[in-house]
Design an enzyme around this catalytic site. Sequence first.
Site, short mmCIF file in Angstrom:
data_model
loop_
_atom_site.label_atom_id
_atom_site.label_comp_id
_atom_site.label_asym_id
_atom_site.label_seq_id
_atom_site.Cartn_x
_atom_site.Cartn_y
_atom_site.Cartn_z
CG ASN A 84 -2.31 0.50 0.91
OD1 ASN A 84 -2.46 1.43 0.12
ND2 ASN A 84 -3.31 -0.08 1.53
CG HIS A 115 23.13 6.19 10.68
ND1 HIS A 115 23.98 6.71 9.76
CD2 HIS A 115 21.89 6.58 10.29
CE1 HIS A 115 23.31 7.39 8.85
NE2 HIS A 115 22.03 7.32 9.15
CB ALA A 156 -2.66 0.15 12.83
CB THR A 161 11.99 -4.96 18.51
OG1 THR A 161 11.23 -5.57 19.56
CG2 THR A 161 11.63 -3.48 18.39
CE LYS A 162 9.33 -10.01 22.04
NZ LYS A 162 9.47 -10.32 23.44
NE ARG A 179 -7.51 -12.18 19.08
CZ ARG A 179 -8.09 -12.77 18.04
NH1 ARG A 179 -8.08 -14.08 17.91
NH2 ARG A 179 -8.70 -12.04 17.12
#
Length: 190
Positions: A84, A115, A156, A161-162, A179
């Site tokens: 999108n 960086h 959303a 991060t994992k 869930r």
Amino acid sequence: MDKKPSFSRRVTEHLLARALSASMSLKGIEHGKGCRAVHRLPDLQNDGRMSIGHDVVFRSKNGRVSITADPGAEVSIGAAAYINSLTVIHAWRRISIGSCCRIGEMCFISDTNFHEIEEGQGAIVKPVTLGRNVWLGRGVVVLPGVTIGDHAVVGAGSVVTKDVPARALATGVPAQVVRSLRASDTYIRP
């Protein structure tokens, strides 16, 4: 009852599809048949290897989709994926998006943080993988080294991060599994 698109809209869609195919061919992008651009062409920068499966849709109504494969990098997008407006995908090494994925507006997927965070650490570069039939809601950020399993949904505004396991709903900053989801192996989101 579905309304048939106007003649001018069908002509525009046809011309965009032809322009997309020509653009991908000129940029050395392997691509399947039936790929479409809606409203305008995506910004595709291929200095590495990019492959796009058949029937992939790039919707750029509110701003262009941008996909970059840096030198030596690989971007792979599976068949029937939907990407999108204003989504940015940037690969320094490898990003793989499975078939039938749905990627919402303004998502950001990168296999690098660009960086170093601490002196002497260097930039982080780890592959990113989205499994089959994954849905990323609007504004999701997927960081380096993440794998999102088949049929998973990320809510959303989440920052992933994992890893997110298959058939899981994850939300938040950082994203946490909320869930499990029901999804047969053959299920495809409409």
